[in-house]
Design an enzyme around this catalytic site. Structure first.
Site, PDB file in Angstrom:
ATOM      1  N   ILE A  55     -33.999  30.108  30.602  1.00 47.00           N
ATOM      2  CA  ILE A  55     -32.656  29.700  31.031  1.00 47.00           C
ATOM      3  C   ILE A  55     -32.787  28.404  32.057  1.00 47.00           C
ATOM      4  O   ILE A  55     -31.499  27.962  32.387  1.00 47.00           O
ATOM      5  CB  ILE A  55     -31.896  30.492  31.991  1.00 47.00           C
ATOM      6  CG1 ILE A  55     -32.804  31.280  33.109  1.00 47.00           C
ATOM      7  CG2 ILE A  55     -31.726  31.969  30.839  1.00 47.00           C
ATOM      8  CD1 ILE A  55     -32.082  32.491  33.711  1.00 47.00           C
ATOM      9  N   GLY A  56     -33.838  27.823  32.169  1.00 46.80           N
ATOM     10  CA  GLY A  56     -33.868  26.511  33.065  1.00 46.80           C
ATOM     11  C   GLY A  56     -35.270  25.998  33.148  1.00 46.80           C
ATOM     12  O   GLY A  56     -36.181  26.678  32.752  1.00 46.80           O
ATOM     13  N   GLU A  57     -35.243  24.853  33.625  1.00 45.19           N
ATOM     14  CA  GLU A  57     -36.552  23.942  33.587  1.00 45.19           C
ATOM     15  C   GLU A  57     -36.406  23.222  34.630  1.00 45.19           C
ATOM     16  O   GLU A  57     -35.470  22.574  34.808  1.00 45.19           O
ATOM     17  CB  GLU A  57     -36.679  23.192  32.409  1.00 45.19           C
ATOM     18  CG  GLU A  57     -38.187  22.596  32.338  1.00 45.19           C
ATOM     19  CD  GLU A  57     -39.545  23.470  32.088  1.00 45.19           C
ATOM     20  OE1 GLU A  57     -40.502  23.243  32.523  1.00 45.19           O
ATOM     21  OE2 GLU A  57     -39.224  24.352  31.241  1.00 45.19           O
ATOM     22  N   VAL A  79     -37.778  28.737  34.012  1.00 44.29           N
ATOM     23  CA  VAL A  79     -37.141  29.880  34.517  1.00 44.29           C
ATOM     24  C   VAL A  79     -36.713  30.879  33.330  1.00 44.29           C
ATOM     25  O   VAL A  79     -36.122  30.237  32.298  1.00 44.29           O
ATOM     26  CB  VAL A  79     -35.847  29.515  35.454  1.00 44.29           C
ATOM     27  CG1 VAL A  79     -35.050  30.878  35.814  1.00 44.29           C
ATOM     28  CG2 VAL A  79     -36.309  28.763  36.709  1.00 44.29           C
ATOM     29  N   LYS A 136     -39.166  32.861  37.919  1.00 42.87           N
ATOM     30  CA  LYS A 136     -39.582  31.390  37.550  1.00 42.87           C
ATOM     31  C   LYS A 136     -40.990  31.279  37.700  1.00 42.87           C
ATOM     32  O   LYS A 136     -41.819  31.847  38.438  1.00 42.87           O
ATOM     33  CB  LYS A 136     -38.978  30.748  38.981  1.00 42.87           C
ATOM     34  CG  LYS A 136     -39.388  29.174  38.902  1.00 42.87           C
ATOM     35  CD  LYS A 136     -38.493  28.326  39.785  1.00 42.87           C
ATOM     36  CE  LYS A 136     -38.449  28.685  41.268  1.00 42.87           C
ATOM     37  NZ  LYS A 136     -37.612  27.600  42.015  1.00 42.87           N
ATOM     38  N   ASP A 196     -32.448  19.892  49.963  1.00 49.31           N
ATOM     39  CA  ASP A 196     -32.219  19.696  48.460  1.00 49.31           C
ATOM     40  C   ASP A 196     -30.725  19.925  47.833  1.00 49.31           C
ATOM     41  O   ASP A 196     -30.842  20.623  46.818  1.00 49.31           O
ATOM     42  CB  ASP A 196     -33.510  20.292  47.515  1.00 49.31           C
ATOM     43  CG  ASP A 196     -33.545  19.742  46.205  1.00 49.31           C
ATOM     44  OD1 ASP A 196     -33.119  18.489  45.881  1.00 49.31           O
ATOM     45  OD2 ASP A 196     -34.148  20.253  45.179  1.00 49.31           O
TER      46      ASP A 196
END
Length: 389
Positions: free
Chosen positions: A84-86, A92, A112, A211
């Site tokens: 679902i993510g990078e 992730v 993650k 961040d």
């Protein structure tokens, strides 16, 4: 950002056949890593606030320690379909874990997985475990546990979070339709401001998030925001120190100018980046967009042409809102963004003050919306009455 070296002491014996789980403990860090996470004590005889690693020691028992096999099974072998993510850290994955006691329904989580060849590494992993192991706020993502395994088959570092089904603010602002309604945008930013205020003011030690950006604001099933990704977080200055000196890292277009110029990090650095994201929710544009005309590529440079107190201000508003917003509230948000983007860091508002301003903008938006609804109902009633005659 350079790649960080390994921060855990591993058993390098050729005869070591059993894999070992390595707890993220401060005693196993190198001196340089320890100094990066621990704050410098003042020479004062009065007790100093405890550092994040010290606070973590009290709470580390709250985190669940997973085996690598548990997390492999939870993601069906880190199946690409569940990704679902990078990021720089790694991929992730959406996963499902069993309750610790074996009772109850399985829990959906986000896992993650550290990419050992990535630009970020073990130092960020440890930082995230320790910071998220300490903080506790409804607008900060919850870390459920971690996996830290050194063995013959490799080194594995993973983090297990609560699952956020509506992904990120970035997804909804720039990638998805339908667009986020005006009031929802403000409520998301209010929650994010409250999360940052807690980091800056609600702990023994000040925490600089470092961040803040739309991709790190995750949304739950009710679009409640939670800040994620604490790999770059740092403890704030203590005693008579005014700043923390660090290497300049972060995302281009968001970092405060004084931080970029000097490497001096303060809580005001977070406030600057918050101002950038305020303009993102107003305009529906990213901080930097290279595919636009040269004069419009940098968001902050472009919006300067349309001050909040000018008649031209409405020209920057996200066209996908279709004028369904309070212009006066939007102007207040624009002025708030400008105050966050003050070149003089000390003159920027605190995050608590930012949160109060956003509450006022939400209230004003609600009142305008209510007035419009009442006018619409009155008009409909009159027209209906004429037709009935």
């Amino acid at each position: 950002m350079k790649c960080f070296s390994m921060i855990f002491i591993k058993d390098r014996s050729k005869n070591a056949k059993r894999e070992s789980r390595t707890a993220p403990e401060l005693r196993n860090q190198s001196k340089s890593d320890s100094s990066a996470l621990s704050r410098t004590r003042t020479s004062s005889s009065s007790p100093s606030p405890r550092s994040i690693p010290e606070l973590y020691k009290e709470k580390e028992h709250n985190l669940r320690v997973f085996s690598f096999q548990e997390l492999r099974d939870a993601t069906h072998g880190f199946n690409k379909l569940l990704k679902i993510g990078e990021g720089g850290f790694g991929g992730v994955y959406k996963g499902t874990i069993s309750p610790l006691n074996g009772k109850g329904e399985p829990v959906v989580v986000a896992i993650k997985k550290l990419n050992t060849l990535g630009l970020q590494g073990h130092k960020e992993w440890l930082t995230e475990v320790q910071f998220l192991g300490v903080v506790n706020h409804p607008n900060l993502v919850k870390l459920l546990g971690y996996c830290s395994v050194d063995g013959e088959r490799g080194i594995h570092r993973l983090l297990v979070y609560e699952f956020m089904p509506n992904r990120s603010l970035e997804d909804h602002l720039f990638k998805r339709t339908p667009t986020l309604p005006w009031k929802t945008r403000l409520e998301i930013m209010l929650g994010a401001a409250q999360g940052l205020a807690y980091l800056h003011e609600g702990l023994e030690v000040k925490v600089i998030y470092r961040d803040f950006k739309s991709s790190n604001v995750l949304l739950d099933e009710s679009f409640k925001p939670k800040l994620s990704d604490f790999g770059l977080a740092r403890e704030g200055p203590t005693g008579d120190r005014t700043h923390v000196s660090t290497a300049v890292v972060g995302t281009y277009g968001y970092a405060a100018p004084e931080y970029v110029k000097t490497g001096h990090l303060t809580v005001q650095s977070d406030i600057w980046t918050f101002g950038v994201v305020l303009y993102e929710i107003l305009t529906g544009r990213r901080a930097v967009e290279r595919n636009r005309p040269t004069s419009e590529q940098k968001l902050l440079d472009w919006v300067k042409q349309f001050p909040p107190d000018s008649k031209k201000f409405s020209m920057i508003m996200d066209p996908r809102l279709r004028n369904s917003y309070s212009l006066s509230a939007a102007q207040k948000v624009g002025k708030l963004a400008d105050s966050c983007l003050n070149k003089k860091a000390k003159e920027r508002p605190t995050m608590s003050q930012v949160a109060e301003s956003l509450k006022e903008a939400i209230q004003e938006s609600s009142e305008v919306s209510s007035s419009v609804d009442k006018a619409h109902l009155t008009s409909s009633s009159r027209n209906g009455g004429r037709r009935s005659k």
